[in-house]
Design an enzyme around this catalytic site. Structure first.
Site, PDB file in Angstrom:
ATOM      1  N   LYS A 195     -36.767  -9.894 -57.403  1.00  0.00           N
ATOM      2  CA  LYS A 195     -35.823 -10.437 -57.965  1.00  0.00           C
ATOM      3  C   LYS A 195     -34.570 -10.435 -57.525  1.00  0.00           C
ATOM      4  CE  LYS A 195     -33.208  -9.361 -61.362  1.00  0.00           C
ATOM      5  NZ  LYS A 195     -31.919  -9.938 -61.177  1.00  0.00           N
ATOM      6  N   GLU A 269     -33.480   3.264 -55.313  1.00  0.00           N
ATOM      7  CA  GLU A 269     -32.112   3.456 -54.335  1.00  0.00           C
ATOM      8  C   GLU A 269     -30.784   3.254 -55.276  1.00  0.00           C
ATOM      9  OE1 GLU A 269     -32.285   4.795 -51.420  1.00  0.00           O
ATOM     10  OE2 GLU A 269     -34.220   4.720 -50.949  1.00  0.00           O
ATOM     11  N   CYS A 303     -23.226   2.017 -51.247  1.00  0.00           N
ATOM     12  CA  CYS A 303     -23.438   3.356 -51.914  1.00  0.00           C
ATOM     13  C   CYS A 303     -23.128   4.428 -50.986  1.00  0.00           C
ATOM     14  CB  CYS A 303     -25.249   3.135 -52.058  1.00  0.00           C
ATOM     15  SG  CYS A 303     -26.007   2.231 -50.960  1.00  0.00           S
ATOM     16  N   GLU A 400     -18.673   6.428 -59.125  1.00  0.00           N
ATOM     17  CA  GLU A 400     -18.654   5.623 -58.300  1.00  0.00           C
ATOM     18  C   GLU A 400     -17.761   4.131 -58.535  1.00  0.00           C
ATOM     19  OE1 GLU A 400     -22.516   3.317 -57.927  1.00  0.00           O
ATOM     20  OE2 GLU A 400     -22.454   3.538 -56.012  1.00  0.00           O
TER      21      GLU A 400
END
Ligand code: NAD
Length: 498
Positions: A195, A269, A303, A400
């Protein structure tokens, strides 16, 4: 919002004109065929530079996930029976096919995400290399030696595929993150249902179209749709053997919960907040130049981005001035404009999120030495920003942001630098900048991150693993460790004494 936006930081316009024949079929890819969505619902795909609609894909349902899993399950035994050599030859042909269509793939990626061509081309070519690496690696697997570890009993270790793997990918590197999953999963003899992000499905659908004649029907299936519905259904599906997700911590927690009932394996991840430790003996020019790229590549939607500088107080002023000069020179614009290095962020929602971090930083007395806010629309452009006067524990240095924003804090001692670097919930990537070999080694050992660079940042290779500790998840992408993650060991012990 801050008025510190530099007049040099204007947007170079140059809209990308996408030839409609380059678009993939806007359908699910199930059992080797493109099929329309059953629900009739559609998700709009938007160009983040212009905010214009460029396509629409079906809003998938659990029923379509079920169809895809059935197709993958049916295809799996024959695919697994192929020798490593034969699976590898398919993967080599996939790599060639992607390279032959690299320009189309990169243009689709740029149109869907606003990435500069340099970034999109790098994504596509390094994704093709992932297929080449996994093709070679699966033919050279190693394991513990077969031997009689118990008298007259011969132990042999077999490495087997898991079966069907469910994959959920993010929007920041839509094709590259898909390649990081598809290549090792197929190499190891599994089949999969993927997906893509609901915001960026185009390059994944194009990949399915380009490779449809190379893979057996059902080996790769793509169901477009929303996370909780399609990703959640994959994570909960009793006939899926593993769920692998690259995305935010919240999505990771959600799939891990959904996977718990069927006890399927989970591979995550997740996010990152990479600290960059700049010591007083570092080459400050080289560090500033490197961070101009490592902090702002892909608009900082990365990331492993070098987003949190911790610099020794004795060189902080000099280093910050160099960094600010380097960042001020970054060329912002649309993919087709000349020399563009930094595009927009991916969506309106994400743009508002990034601007929210900047607004709150300003409200808390944190200064933008360059940038500091949005650039004029249309499009979701944020000025490349360096935040200074950042106190310990500030939100912008802990969470983040995932945008073109680098914060700068100062430290006094090596011990303090390491302690503060580790004091985030994430553990994906970090870097140390020093000319001292002793310090480089000791600090690298003390940093609680899955990757530590020394005098470098954001340099990746298919041969070496990528993955995090703590809130950044578990499991490894790339390298032979990914192949191991997507397979299982079986011990066969034979009594030779009878
Ligand atoms: P996201 O978590 O919002 O979405 C990622 C994917 O998960 C999408 O396909 C989304 O539809 C799906 N999803 C969302 N909720 C779900 C649910 N409840 N169940 C199943 N699937 C669900 O993340 P994003 O905003 O697309 O990507 C940015 C995030 O990804 C950042 O946190 C970034 O750090 C992380 N990321 C990590 C790596 C890495 O290698 N560690 C690489 C790229 C991105």
């Amino acid at each position: 919002m801050s008025t510190a936006v530099d007049p040099a930081q204007t947007i170079r316009r140059g809209p990308l004109t996408l030839d409609p024949t380059e678009l993939p079929p806007q359908r699910h890819f199930l059992g080797g065929e493109f099929v329309p969505g059953a629900s009739g619902g559609e998700l709009e795909i938007v160009d983040p530079c212009t905010e214009a609609r460029i396509a629409a894909v079906p809003e998938g349902t659990a029923a379509e996930v079920d169809r895809a899993v059935t197709a993958a399950r049916r295809a799996q035994p024959d695919w697994a029976r192929l020798s490593p050599k034969d699976r590898a030859s398919v993967l080599y042909r996939i790599a060639e096919r992607v390279e032959q269509h690299a320009q189309t793939m990169a243009r689709l990626e740029s149109a869907n995400t606003g990435k500069p061509p340099e970034v999109a081309e790098d994504d596509v070519l390094s994704g093709a290399d992932t297929f080449r690496f996994m093709a070679g690696a699966v033919r050279a697997s190693t394991a513990q030696a077969a031997a009689e570890y118990v008298e007259q009993h011969l132990s042999v270790l077999l490495r087997e595929p898991l079966g069907v793997v469910g994959v959920v990918t993010p929007w920041n590197y839509p094709f590259l993150m898909a390649a990081w999953k598809i290549a090792p999963i197929l190499a190891a003899g599994n089949t999969l249902v993927l997906k893509p992000s609901e915001q960026t499905p185009l390059s994944t659908l194009k990949f399915a179209e380009l490779t449809a004649d190379l893979l057996p029907p059902g080996a790769l299936n793509v169901v477009t749709g929303l996370g909780p519905e399609v990703g959640g259904a994959l994570a909960a599906h009793p006939d899926v053997d593993m769920i692998a997700l690259t995305g935010s911590v919240r999505s990771g927690q959600s799939v891990a919960r959904a996977a718990a009932d069927s006890l399927k394996r989970v591979h995550l991840e997740l996010g990152g907040k990479a600290p960059v430790l700049v010591f007083d003996d570092a080459d400050l020019d080289a560090t500033a130049t490197a961070l101009r790229t490592a902090g702002f590549w892909n608009s900082g939607q990365e990331c492993g981005a070098a987003c949190r500088v911790l610099v020794h107080e004795s060189v902080a002023e000099e280093f910050t001035a160099k960094l600010v000069d380097a960042v001020r020179a970054i060329v912002v614009g649309e993919p087709a404009a000349a020399e563009v290095e930094l595009g927009p962020v991916v969506s309106k929602a994400h743009y508002e999120r990034v601007c929210g971090f900047l607004r709150r930083a300003e409200e808390n007395g944190i200064r933008a030495a360059v940038g500091g806010g949005p650039l004029d629309g249309p499009g979701y452009f944020v000025a490349p920003t360096v935040l200074v006067d950042v106190p310990e524990g500030a939100e912008c240095a802990q969470e983040e942001i995932f945008g073109p924003v680098v914060s700068v804090e100062t430290f006094r001692t090596e011990e303090e630098a390491v302690r503060r670097a580790n004091a985030v919930p994430y553990g994906l990537a970090s870097s140390v900048w020093t000319e001292s070999g002793r310090r480089a080694q000791q600090v690298a050992a003390a940093l609680d991150f899955g990757t530590v660079w020394v005098n470098s940042h954001l340099v990746l290779a298919n041969e070496v693993p990528w993955g995090g500790f703590k809130g950044s998840g578990y499991g490894r992408d790339l390298s032979i460790y990914a192949l191991e993650d997507y397979s299982r060991t079986k011990h066969v012990m034979t009594n030779n004494g009878r």
